[in-house]
Scaffold this motif. Structure first.
Motif, short mmCIF file in Angstrom:
data_model
loop_
_atom_site.label_atom_id
_atom_site.label_comp_id
_atom_site.label_asym_id
_atom_site.label_seq_id
_atom_site.Cartn_x
_atom_site.Cartn_y
_atom_site.Cartn_z
N CYS A 136 -4.92 -21.62 -53.94
CA CYS A 136 -4.52 -20.32 -54.50
C CYS A 136 -3.43 -20.60 -55.55
O CYS A 136 -2.95 -21.72 -55.64
CB CYS A 136 -3.98 -19.43 -53.38
SG CYS A 136 -2.43 -20.07 -52.70
N CYS A 169 -0.23 -20.01 -55.67
CA CYS A 169 1.03 -20.58 -55.18
C CYS A 169 0.80 -21.92 -54.50
O CYS A 169 1.71 -22.72 -54.34
CB CYS A 169 1.76 -19.60 -54.24
SG CYS A 169 1.23 -19.70 -52.52
N GLY A 170 -0.44 -22.18 -54.09
CA GLY A 170 -0.79 -23.49 -53.54
C GLY A 170 -0.85 -23.57 -52.03
O GLY A 170 -1.21 -24.60 -51.49
N TYR A 171 -0.46 -22.48 -51.32
CA TYR A 171 -0.31 -22.63 -49.87
C TYR A 171 -1.23 -21.75 -49.03
O TYR A 171 -0.99 -21.58 -47.83
CB TYR A 171 1.16 -22.40 -49.48
CG TYR A 171 2.05 -23.50 -50.00
CD1 TYR A 171 2.13 -24.71 -49.32
CD2 TYR A 171 2.74 -23.34 -51.19
CE1 TYR A 171 2.90 -25.74 -49.82
CE2 TYR A 171 3.51 -24.37 -51.70
CZ TYR A 171 3.59 -25.57 -51.01
OH TYR A 171 4.34 -26.60 -51.51
N ALA A 172 -2.31 -21.23 -49.63
CA ALA A 172 -3.25 -20.42 -48.84
C ALA A 172 -3.80 -21.28 -47.71
O ALA A 172 -4.17 -22.43 -47.91
CB ALA A 172 -4.39 -19.92 -49.72
N CYS A 232 2.19 -18.80 -48.02
CA CYS A 232 1.42 -18.29 -49.17
C CYS A 232 1.79 -16.83 -49.43
O CYS A 232 1.86 -16.03 -48.51
CB CYS A 232 -0.08 -18.41 -48.92
SG CYS A 232 -1.07 -17.63 -50.20
N VAL A 233 2.05 -16.52 -50.72
CA VAL A 233 2.46 -15.16 -51.07
C VAL A 233 1.37 -14.42 -51.84
O VAL A 233 1.59 -13.32 -52.34
CB VAL A 233 3.75 -15.20 -51.95
CG1 VAL A 233 4.91 -15.73 -51.13
CG2 VAL A 233 3.53 -16.04 -53.21
N CYS A 234 0.15 -15.04 -51.94
CA CYS A 234 -0.90 -14.46 -52.78
C CYS A 234 -1.72 -13.43 -51.99
O CYS A 234 -2.03 -13.65 -50.83
CB CYS A 234 -1.83 -15.55 -53.29
SG CYS A 234 -0.95 -16.93 -54.04
ZN ZN Z 1 -0.87 -18.57 -52.34
#
Ligand code: ZN
Length: 416
Positions: free
Chosen positions: A266, A268-271, A278-280
Motif C-alpha cells: 500500500c 504507506c507500506g504497512y498494509a 498502516c494508515v491507508c
Molecule cells: Zn498503508
C-alpha cells in the motif's frame, strides 16, 4: 572505410581483388586515422559465419576477438590497412584482452536472512525462468533478493553471452571483459521513459529490456512506473523480443529477460503488517494496486509476500542462509531436466506443451479449477500455475506433477 579503400583500389594503391575476402568496419578520420565505433561484436559474429576476415580499428579489436573462430585484425590507420592488403606489413590477429572465465556474481544469497518463502520462490523462478513479484513493506530485503537472482541462474552459454554482449555493443555501453559471461542485471529507475525502457530514437537503439536479455530486469516500486511504460512490457514479456518502428526504419531487438518486480502492499507500506501501523483506507489501497494492470500481473507467475523478519531471526543461526552456489546447483539440475524433456525452460512452454508435460490426476484438476474460481483468476492463470507446478516438481526431481507441487504453485498467486 570500404569507399575509401575502393577509391584506393581503383587508383592502384591496393591490389585489385584483395578486398574480396575482407569486411571493414570503423570510422575514418580526415587524418586517415581509424576510430572506434559501436556494434563491432555483431559484425564480427556475422563475418565469422560468412567465413570472411574483418578489419576493425585497433581500439575495437579486443571486442571483435570475443568471437571464437573469427579472423579479425586491428589497424590504427588507413595507410596501415593498405600496406597490409599489399602484403607489405602484417596486422596482428586480434586477441581477447582479458580473462573470459566465468566470475560468479559477488552478491550471495547467504547475505539474505530469514524470508524462507521468498528464497524458495526465487529458486523456483530461477529454475523455470518465471517472472516474479515481491510484495512487502520497506526494508524487508526485496531488492537484496532480486539482485541475487543472476547468481543462482544456470551459467550463460558462450552463444548466449555473445548475444548479450552484442546488444551492449550496439547500444554503445561498452563491454566489461571481466564480466561479459555473467548474466546481466538491469534496474532502471521508475522515472525511466518508454524509450529508455524498450528502446527507440531516430536511429533505433536497444533499451533496458534488451540490455537485460538473457538476464534480469528489476523494477523496484512497480506502481510508481508510468503506466504506459509498464504496458509496453507486455508484448516482450510474451515474445522475448521487441520491434521498434520509426518513420524511417524498423528495428527488432532481442529482449528475453526475466522480470523481477517489487512493490509495497500500500502507499504507506504497512498494509497487512501485524503492527497495525498502516494508515491507508481500503479505497486508497485498491487504487494503488490498480496502477499495475491485471494483464501485466497475469504474466507474473510468482507473486510472493515478503513480510518483516522478526528480530530473533535476523541474529539467528545461518541455517536458512544457504549460499548461492548451493542453490545454483539445484537450479541447474532442475533446468537440465526441463531442457532434456522439452528443450526449453518451463516458463516458455506453449499451452499445448503445458498440457503434455504437466498432466494432473483427475482430483488435482478439480482442485485447480476450484482454486481459480475462488481466487477469481483468469483462464490464462490455469496454464501459468501448471508451469510453476512443473518447475516445483523438477526441483524435487519428480517426473509427475503431484498435489503438493500444485498446491504450492497456487499459493504464489495470492500475494495481492
Ligand atoms: Zn498503508
Amino acid at each position: 572505410m570500404p569507399i575509401a579503400l575502393g577509391i584506393l583500389a581503383a587508383q592502384g594503391h591496393v591490389p585489385k581483388g584483395s578486398l574480396a575476402q575482407y569486411e571493414f568496419l570503423g570510422e575514418l578520420a580526415l587524418s586517415g586515422e581509424l576510430r572506434a565505433v559501436t556494434g563491432v561484436l555483431p559484425a564480427a559474429l556475422k563475418a565469422a559465419h560468412a567465413g570472411r576476415s574483418l578489419i576493425v580499428p585497433r581500439d575495437n579489436s579486443a571486442e571483435a576477438a570475443l568471437v571464437s573462430g573469427a579472423r579479425t585484425h586491428g589497424a590504427s590507420s588507413l595507410l596501415e590497412v593498405c600496406a597490409f592488403l599489399r602484403g607489405a606489413v602484417d596486422l596482428p590477429a586480434a586477441v581477447a584482452s582479458a580473462c573470459n572465465t566465468i566470475t560468479i556474481a559477488e552478491l550471495d544469497l547467504a547475505d539474505v536472512r530469514g524470508q524462507p518463502q521468498a528464497r524458495r520462490a526465487l529458486e523456483i523462478a530461477a529454475s523455470g525462468n518465471h517472472h516474479a513479484l515481491f510484495v512487502g513493506p520497506p526494508g524487508t530485503g526485496k531488492t537484496m533478493l532480486a539482485s541475487r537472482l543472476p547468481g543462482i541462474l544456470p551459467p550463460l552459454s558462450e552463444a548466449e553471452a555473445l548475444e548479450s554482449a552484442a546488444i551492449r555493443s550496439v547500444a554503445g555501453c561498452g563491454i566489461d571483459f571481466h564480466k561479459w559471461k555473467q548474466r546481466p542485471f538491469r534496474a532502471p529507475h521508475h522515472t525511466a521513459s518508454a524509450v529508455a525502457m524498450v528502446g527507440g530514437g531516430s536511429v533505433p537503439r536497444p533499451g533496458e529490456i534488451s540490455l537485460a536479455h538473457r538476464g534480469v530486469l528489476f523494477l523496484d516500486e512497480l506502481p510508481e512506473y508510468d503506466r504506459r511504460v509498464l504496458e509496453v512490457l507486455r508484448e516482450p514479456l510474451e515474445s522475448g523480443h521487441i520491434v521498434i518502428s520509426r518513420a524511417a526504419r524498423q528495428a527488432e531487438f532481442p529482449a528475453a529477460f526475466q522480470l523481477v518486480a517489487a512493490m509495497n502492499p500500500c502507499p504507506c507500506g504497512y498494509a497487512g503488517d501485524p503492527s497495525g501501523r498502516c494508515v491507508c483506507t481500503p479505497e486508497v489501497i485498491r487504487r494503488y494496486r490498480a496502477r499495475v494492470s491485471g494483464p501485466l500481473l497475469d504474466r507474473i507467475d510468482l507473486q510472493v509476500a515478503v513480510p518483516r523478519v522478526p528480530l530473533a531471526e535476523l541474529g539467528g543461526p545461518a541455517a536458512s542462509s544457504e549460499s548461492s552456489a548451493v542453490v545454483r546447483a539445484r537450479v541447474s539440475a532442475a533446468r537440465e531436466r526441463q531442457l532434456q524433456r522439452a528443450g526449453k525452460p518451463n516458463a516458455n512452454l506453449s499451452n499445448r506443451e503445458v498440457l503434455r508435460d504437466c498432466a494432473l490426476a483427475a482430483g488435482d484438476r478439480h482442485l485447480l479449477e476450484r482454486a481459480l474460481d475462488q481466487l477469481g483468476l483468469s483462464a490464462r492463470a490455469y496454464h501459468r500455475i501448471l508451469r510453476v507446478a512443473r518447475s516445483i516438481a523438477d526441483l524435487n526431481g519428480s517426473d509427475a506433477v503431484a498435489t503438493a507441487h500444485l498446491l504450492e504453485a497456487i499459493q504464489y498467486r495470492r500475494a495481492l
